[in-house]
Design a protein around this motif. Structure first.
Motif, PDB file in Angstrom:
ATOM      1  N   THR A 139     -11.062  53.677 -20.133  1.00  0.00           N
ATOM      2  CA  THR A 139     -12.201  54.224 -20.867  1.00  0.00           C
ATOM      3  C   THR A 139     -11.922  54.249 -22.373  1.00  0.00           C
ATOM      4  OG1 THR A 139     -11.410  56.449 -20.318  1.00  0.00           O
ATOM      5  CG2 THR A 139     -13.178  55.552 -18.978  1.00  0.00           C
ATOM      6  N   SER A 140     -10.660  54.400 -22.757  1.00  0.00           N
ATOM      7  CA  SER A 140     -10.311  54.289 -24.176  1.00  0.00           C
ATOM      8  C   SER A 140     -10.637  52.889 -24.690  1.00  0.00           C
ATOM      9  CB  SER A 140      -8.820  54.573 -24.394  1.00  0.00           C
ATOM     10  OG  SER A 140      -8.502  55.906 -24.106  1.00  0.00           O
ATOM     11  N   CYS A 141     -10.384  51.887 -23.845  1.00  0.00           N
ATOM     12  CA  CYS A 141     -10.688  50.505 -24.212  1.00  0.00           C
ATOM     13  C   CYS A 141     -12.178  50.344 -24.488  1.00  0.00           C
ATOM     14  CB  CYS A 141     -10.227  49.568 -23.103  1.00  0.00           C
ATOM     15  SG  CYS A 141     -10.501  47.818 -23.435  1.00  0.00           S
ATOM     16  N   TRP A 142     -13.018  50.877 -23.591  1.00  0.00           N
ATOM     17  CA  TRP A 142     -14.463  50.789 -23.826  1.00  0.00           C
ATOM     18  C   TRP A 142     -14.855  51.543 -25.102  1.00  0.00           C
ATOM     19  CZ3 TRP A 142     -18.880  48.876 -24.242  1.00  0.00           C
ATOM     20  CH2 TRP A 142     -19.970  49.671 -24.588  1.00  0.00           C
ATOM     21  N   GLU A 143     -14.309  52.734 -25.289  1.00  0.00           N
ATOM     22  CA  GLU A 143     -14.662  53.518 -26.481  1.00  0.00           C
ATOM     23  C   GLU A 143     -14.318  52.751 -27.750  1.00  0.00           C
ATOM     24  OE1 GLU A 143     -16.374  56.142 -26.553  1.00  0.00           O
ATOM     25  OE2 GLU A 143     -16.170  57.146 -24.617  1.00  0.00           O
ATOM     26  N   ALA A 144     -13.236  51.979 -27.716  1.00  0.00           N
ATOM     27  CA  ALA A 144     -12.867  51.174 -28.879  1.00  0.00           C
ATOM     28  C   ALA A 144     -13.899  50.077 -29.135  1.00  0.00           C
ATOM     29  CB  ALA A 144     -11.486  50.563 -28.675  1.00  0.00           C
TER      30      ALA A 144
END
Length: 453
Positions: A139-144
């Motif tokens: 989810t951090s990847c998507w937020e980035a």
């Protein structure tokens, strides 16, 4: 507290208010094949507490625990030794029961821990600022990706084919609701990452390029080359790291030009624990991007008496501000896991992390050298840290199952990670950490020799 169930009338009124004809309408986004059509077959509708305990114990005996076998699983979740002092500290009442520090005057310990955690992540990633953690690496990847769209005012994200497929799937899923265009590619089974092919896909509409470092096959891409190409087109480089221990041995992504660095922090302080909870890490290289960061940021200040104190400097989650102004609607920040990361990293220190990384890499080299001698095994990688890909000339999923029956957890088959792709069925991802002994490596090699003979 009494349990007050809803009546049929209550349910009907609620459905009518939101414009749904039935409860099933609330689950239309869940694929039909993933929904239960009725009670689970063979599971009783009720049982006594003792009967449930006995049943669960019987089921648990079917598991092969990581600590009970030679263990070579990785692919984004790694087994490392976590000192007993980590668990002792995180179970202290003042930490274990603490939640979001809305009132800083009574949450100074939690805020200081998060401030120190941010400092550790920023230094580890080679960035200026890190936030106070996120839900997990995917989810951090998507937020980035979402942040890159806000910064660049573009909406086309280019994903490396060697990005973890679960991370890529999360990005694709979330992009359905934002209109972002996701340009991905199949993973290439070759010794070195296809940097040139990735760079060729960057255009003037690209908001960001997402690259895993080390990648899903264990290879180490040239981030500096990719960063230069992305910046020439006005795009941001997002580096994804699923194994933070690797950053004790290889250059940090920020140092190589990554604009946003995200990843999974589970390796440090957090055990495997049957798949969760995990810890999302997020940092930016340029301080001017701080206000576009998701999550929240703890800061250091002084109080009215001039004493050192800590506050929530930025809180851009919808939990804190109006939804339309929020940069993230994933509110969980995994604070207890952040504390575990903070404690373990503090115990290691910079020198300890470097020694741990060197230990991991040394054992991985020994494993690669030994497995390369097994007839029928080919080591794919030119470069790796503690994880590499081998090809075994047959269905790796079947091989993994056979070795598990022999008490060896041999690795993760790429056919399992990429079930729809051809040409990956014979590839096996092997991870080696400080918890792996040379006897474990020999046991794996001997088992492979027996199965591949």
């Amino acid at each position: 507290m009494r349990y007050l169930p809803l009546t049929d009338t209550d349910r009907s009124d609620m459905l009518a208010t939101i414009g749904a004809s039935s409860i099933d309408d609330l689950f239309v986004d869940v694929p039909e094949e993933a929904r239960l059509k009725g009670p689970i077959e063979g599971l009783p509708l009720h049982a006594s507490e003792m009967a449930v305990e006995r049943h669960m114990r019987r089921l648990s005996k079917k598991n092969l625990a990581a600590a009970d076998a030679p263990f070579f699983l990785g692919a984004g979740a790694y087994r490392h030794h976590v000192p007993a002092s980590v668990d002792h500290i995180i179970q202290r009442g003042e930490f274990l029961t603490a939640y979001t520090p809305y009132q800083p005057e009574i949450a100074q310990g939690t805020l200081q821990m998060l401030f120190e955690f941010q400092t550790q992540v920023a230094k580890l990633y080679g960035c200026a600022v890190a936030n106070a953690s996120m839900y997990d690496g995917s989810t951090s990847c998507w937020e980035a990706v979402a942040m890159a769209s806000r910064v660049t005012k573009r909406n086309r994200a280019v994903l490396s084919g060697a990005l973890h497929p679960h991370y890529a799937e999360v990005v694709r899923t979330m992009a359905k609701f934002t209109g972002d265009e996701i340009a991905d590619a199949p993973v290439a089974i070759q010794p070195a990452p296809d940097n040139d092919g990735l760079i060729a896909r960057i255009d003037d509409r690209t908001s960001c390029v997402v690259v895993q470092y080390p990648d899903i096959l264990g290879r180490i891409p040239d981030l500096a080359q990719i960063a230069e190409a992305a910046h020439e087109k006005g795009a941001l480089l997002i580096a994804v790291n699923t194994e933070p221990v690797a950053l004790g041995a290889i250059k940090s992504p920020g140092e190589l030009g990554a604009d946003i660095v995200v990843g999974e922090g589970q390796s440090i302080g957090v055990g495997l624990q049957f798949g969760g909870p995990y810890l999302g890490l997020f940092a930016v290289r340029d301080p001017k991007h701080v206000r576009q960061m998701p999550g929240r940021l703890c800061g250091e200040t002084v109080d009215a008496e001039g004493k050192r104190g800590f506050v929530l400097t930025l809180s851009t989650r919808e939990q804190h501000i109006r939804r339309e102004k929020a940069t993230s609607n994933i509110c969980t920040n995994s604070g207890l896991c952040a504390l575990a990361f903070n404690v373990h990293m503090t115990l290691l220190g910079e020198e300890g992390l470097r020694r741990l990384a060197a230990w991991n890499h040394s054992l991985a080299c020994k494993a690669a050298d030994r497995l390369a001698k097994v007839p029928g095994v080919t080591v794919l990688n030119d470069t790796f840290f503690n994880e590499f890909t081998i090809q075994v000339g047959r269905d790796a999923r079947e091989l993994v199952r056979k070795l598990a029956d022999q008490g060896i957890l041999a690795g993760v088959s790429l056919g399992r990670l990429y079930p729809q792709s051809g040409g990956l069925d014979d590839a096996l991802l092997v991870a080696v950490t400080e918890t792996t002994s040379e006897e474990d490596i020999e046991a794996l090699a001997a088992a492979l020799e027996g199965e591949l003979a």
